[in-house]
Design a protein around this motif. Structure first.
Motif, short mmCIF file in Angstrom:
data_model
loop_
_atom_site.label_atom_id
_atom_site.label_comp_id
_atom_site.label_asym_id
_atom_site.label_seq_id
_atom_site.Cartn_x
_atom_site.Cartn_y
_atom_site.Cartn_z
N PHE A 74 -1.04 0.34 1.21
CA PHE A 74 -0.76 -1.00 1.72
C PHE A 74 0.09 -0.88 2.97
CE2 PHE A 74 -1.72 -1.92 -2.67
CZ PHE A 74 -2.39 -3.13 -2.60
N LYS A 75 -0.16 -1.77 3.93
CA LYS A 75 0.66 -1.84 5.13
C LYS A 75 1.84 -2.76 4.84
CE LYS A 75 0.08 -2.22 10.07
NZ LYS A 75 -0.92 -2.42 11.13
N GLU A 123 0.21 -5.79 2.84
CA GLU A 123 -1.15 -6.18 3.26
C GLU A 123 -2.11 -5.07 2.86
OE1 GLU A 123 -1.57 -6.80 7.45
OE2 GLU A 123 -0.54 -8.72 7.39
N THR A 124 -3.26 -5.44 2.36
CA THR A 124 -4.29 -4.46 2.02
C THR A 124 -4.80 -3.80 3.29
OG1 THR A 124 -4.95 -5.82 0.15
CG2 THR A 124 -6.53 -4.17 0.88
N ASP A 153 7.40 -10.96 6.81
CA ASP A 153 7.03 -12.37 6.83
C ASP A 153 7.94 -13.09 7.82
OD1 ASP A 153 9.46 -12.82 5.56
OD2 ASP A 153 8.57 -13.34 3.62
N GLN A 197 6.44 -7.63 3.15
CA GLN A 197 5.24 -8.08 2.46
C GLN A 197 4.21 -6.97 2.54
OE1 GLN A 197 4.95 -11.23 0.94
NE2 GLN A 197 7.13 -11.30 1.42
#
Length: 97
Positions: A58-59, A71-72, A63, A69
């Motif tokens: 995940f990156k 991200e895929t 936010d 957060q």
């Protein structure tokens, strides 16, 4: 201004719970955090993935409040680059055959 993304574990602990596309939640253990080509990534593993010796990449992005957060990573090249960096960090020592 300090970088709040430098330690995902500070925000979430040793594991993070993510909601899947079908609305269920799945707990992942945070195996590592890496910086690859200037971007930050988290290497996660669920209990079922551990049995198959698989990982998820995940990156880590901020936010609007500067909180970390996930991200895929959908780009195969980016995913492989991060996976290779993770492998190197794990096996790039005396444990390597």
């Amino acid at each position: 201004m300090p970088n709040k993304l430098s330690d995902l574990r500070q925000q979430y602990g040793d594991s993070v719970e993510l909601v899947t596309d079908d609305g269920s939640s799945l707990t992942f253990r945070i195996l590592a955090e890496l910086t690859v080509q200037g971007s930050q990534y988290a290497i996660l593993q669920s209990e079922s993935m551990k049995q198959e010796d698989e990982i998820e990449v995940f990156k880590i992005v901020a936010d609007d409040n500067g909180e970390a957060q996930l991200e895929t990573v959908t780009d195969a090249e980016e995913w492989e680059l991060v996976e290779e960096a993770y492998d190197d960090s794990q096996f790039g020592n005396d444990d390597q055959p």
